[in-house]
Design an enzyme around this catalytic site. Structure first.
Site, PDB file in Angstrom:
ATOM      1  CE  LYS A  12       0.648   1.313   4.588  1.00 47.85           C
ATOM      2  NZ  LYS A  12       1.365   2.526   5.003  1.00 47.85           N
ATOM      3  N   GLY A 101       7.206   1.494   5.068  1.00 52.71           N
ATOM      4  CA  GLY A 101       5.924   2.209   5.140  1.00 52.71           C
ATOM      5  C   GLY A 101       4.968   1.760   4.047  1.00 52.71           C
ATOM      6  CB  SER A 106      -0.163  -4.739   7.099  1.00 58.62           C
ATOM      7  OG  SER A 106       0.404  -4.077   8.206  1.00 58.62           O
ATOM      8  CG  ASP A 139      -1.234   0.255   8.163  1.00 58.44           C
ATOM      9  OD1 ASP A 139      -2.104   1.116   8.388  1.00 58.44           O
ATOM     10  OD2 ASP A 139      -0.018   0.529   8.047  1.00 58.44           O
TER      11      ASP A 139
HETATM   12  O1  C5P Z   1      -1.292  -1.546  15.088  1.00 61.70           O
HETATM   13  P1  C5P Z   1       0.160  -1.815  14.894  1.00 61.70           P
HETATM   14  O2  C5P Z   1       0.646  -2.988  15.693  1.00 61.70           O
HETATM   15  O3  C5P Z   1       0.544  -1.904  13.454  1.00 61.70           O
HETATM   16  O4  C5P Z   1       0.938  -0.527  15.462  1.00 61.70           O
HETATM   17  C1  C5P Z   1       2.299  -0.541  15.730  1.00 61.70           C
HETATM   18  C2  C5P Z   1       2.639   0.659  16.603  1.00 61.70           C
HETATM   19  O5  C5P Z   1       2.508   1.872  15.860  1.00 61.70           O
HETATM   20  C3  C5P Z   1       1.751   0.826  17.817  1.00 61.70           C
HETATM   21  O6  C5P Z   1       2.222   0.100  18.912  1.00 61.70           O
HETATM   22  C4  C5P Z   1       1.839   2.336  18.066  1.00 61.70           C
HETATM   23  O7  C5P Z   1       3.053   2.672  18.725  1.00 61.70           O
HETATM   24  C5  C5P Z   1       1.950   2.902  16.664  1.00 61.70           C
HETATM   25  N1  C5P Z   1       0.636   3.309  16.105  1.00 61.70           N
HETATM   26  C6  C5P Z   1      -0.003   4.428  16.600  1.00 61.70           C
HETATM   27  N2  C5P Z   1      -1.220   4.795  16.084  1.00 61.70           N
HETATM   28  C7  C5P Z   1      -1.780   4.102  15.066  1.00 61.70           C
HETATM   29  C8  C5P Z   1      -1.136   2.967  14.530  1.00 61.70           C
HETATM   30  C9  C5P Z   1       0.075   2.590  15.075  1.00 61.70           C
HETATM   31  O8  C5P Z   1       0.497   5.088  17.513  1.00 61.70           O
HETATM   32  N3  C5P Z   1      -2.930   4.515  14.561  1.00 61.70           N
END
Ligand code: C5P
Length: 294
Positions: A12, A101, A106, A139
Site C-alpha cells: 500500500k 511504510g 500487514s 493497517d
Molecule cells: O497496530 P500496529 O501494531 O501496526 O501498530 C504498531 C505501533 O505503531 C503501535 O504500537 C503504536 O506505537 C503505533 N501506532 C499508533 N497509532 C496508530 C497505529 C500505530 O500510535 N494509529
C-alpha cells in the site's frame, strides 16, 4: 478442501496521511487516503499435520514465529473458525521492502486471511474477515480490502473511495528503514504546522482529477525532527524535477513515491534513483480485493 493455496500480498501507499489525535491507549487517530499498488509478496500456504503455524520468508532476518504478522493472522483466523489444532507452513517470497511504510507485513497477514478464508469455503463474510484483521495490526484491514480507501481511527475504519485515475507510481526506498513506534514518538514531540486537505483530496478523487489529487499528496510524518527526512526530501525533489505531479513519503517511511501520468517516460528517473538508493520500482494501482457484501 485444497491443502495448498497461493495469494498475492499487495503493498500500500499513503496518498495522504494525517494524525489527528494522540489517544490514551497508546495509539493515534489517523485520517489517511490509502492505495493498493501492484508490487507484491507471494504467499503460499501449505496445511500440514504438525499442529504448528510457521512462516518461512526469502529474507533471513524476517522472523518465522509469532513476531511475524502472517503467523498471527493465521492463528487469529483458526481460532475464529474453531480450528486451532490445524498446522501449516506459510512461505513468503518478499518483494515489498521491509521498514518502508508500504505495509509489507500487514499485506502478508491480509493475504493469509483472504487465502485461508477461501481455502475453508468462506466461513467468514468480508466484513467479519476485516473486523478480525484489526486485531492483527492497524493497517491489516485496509490490506485485506484493498483498492482506494479513506482510513480513520487506528487505521481500521474504512470507507472505499473511487479508484485512483490511471497513473504510474515510482517508488524509491533509501537503504535505511524507519521504526513505526519511534516515528510516532517523534511526532508527539512536535506541533504539526500543516495538515493534508483530506476533504479536497477525496473530492478530487470523485472528480477523477489527477492533477488536483497530486497537489494534495501530503504526509505529516515528513515534518518530524529527524535527519533521515533530509534524504526523503532529496528523493522527493528528484521525482518532482523529473515530472512527478506529486510526491510524498508513505506511512512512517522510509519509502517515497512520485505519481506520474500514465504515458510518462520514467526510465531516466528510475535509473538515477536505482543508482543512488537501495530500491526503486514502478507500480500501478490495484482495485478492491475483498469487497464488502453490502
Ligand atoms: O497496530 P500496529 O501494531 O501496526 O501498530 C504498531 C505501533 O505503531 C503501535 O504500537 C503504536 O506505537 C503505533 N501506532 C499508533 N497509532 C496508530 C497505529 C500505530 O500510535 N494509529
Amino acid at each position: 478442501m485444497p491443502d495448498r493455496i497461493e495469494e498475492k500480498a499487495y503493498a500500500k501507499l499513503n496518498i495522504s496521511l494525517d494524525v489527528t489525535e494522540r489517544r490514551s491507549d497508546g495509539y493515534h487517530d489517523m485520517l489517511m487516503v490509502m492505495q493498493t499498488v501492484s508490487l507484491y509478496d507471494e504467499v503460499s500456504i501449505m496445511l500440514n499435520g504438525s499442529g504448528r503455524v510457521r512462516a518461512r520468508t526469502s529474507l533471513a532476518f524476517v522472523p518465522g514465529d509469532e513476531r511475524n504478522l502472517a503467523v498471527r493472522a493465521a492463528l487469529r483466523f483458526l481460532s475464529a473458525i474453531d480450528a486451532g489444532e490445524q498446522g501449516m507452513d506459510i512461505q513468503i517470497d518478499k518483494r515489498i521492502p521491509v521498514g518502508a511504510g508500504m505495509g509489507g507485513g500487514s499485506a502478508d497477514a491480509a493475504a493469509v486471511l483472504r487465502a485461508l478464508n477461501r481455502m475453508y469455503g468462506s466461513p467468514l463474510s468480508p466484513e467479519e474477515l476485516e473486523a478480525l484483521s484489526g486485531d492483527v495490526g492497524s493497517d491489516v484491514p485496509f490490506c485485506v480490502r484493498g483498492g482506494t480507501a479513506l482510513a480513520s481511527g487506528r487505521g481500521e475504519k474504512l470507507e472505499t473511495l473511487p479508484d485512483m485515475p490511471e497513473c504510474r507510481f515510482i517508488i524509491c526506498k533509501p537503504s535505511f528503514s524507519i521504526s513505526t513506534p519511534d516515528l510516532f514518538k517523534k511526532l508527539d514531540q512536535i506541533r504539526l504546522r500543516c495538515h493534508p486537505d483530506t476533504a479536497g483530496l477525496t473530492e478530487a478523487l470523485r472528480r477523477q482529477d489527477l492533477a488536483q489529487i497530486c497537489r494534495r499528496i501530503y504526509n505529516v510524518f515528513e515534518d518530524v525532527d529527524d535527519r533521515r527526512m533530509n534524504t526523503v526530501a532529496e528523493i522527493k525533489g528528484i521525482l518532482l524535477d523529473h515530472g512527478a505531479l506529486g510526491a510524498a513519503m508513505t506511512g512512517t517511511g522510509s519509502a517515497v513515491f512520485g505519481v506520474f501520468t500514465p504515458g510518462s517516460d520514467t526510465a531516466q528517473v528510475q535509473a538515477l534513483l536505482k543508482n543512488e538508493y537501495a530500491f526503486c520500482e514502478s507500480a500501478g494501482c490495484i482495485g478492491v480485493l475483498n469487497a464488502p457484501s453490502v
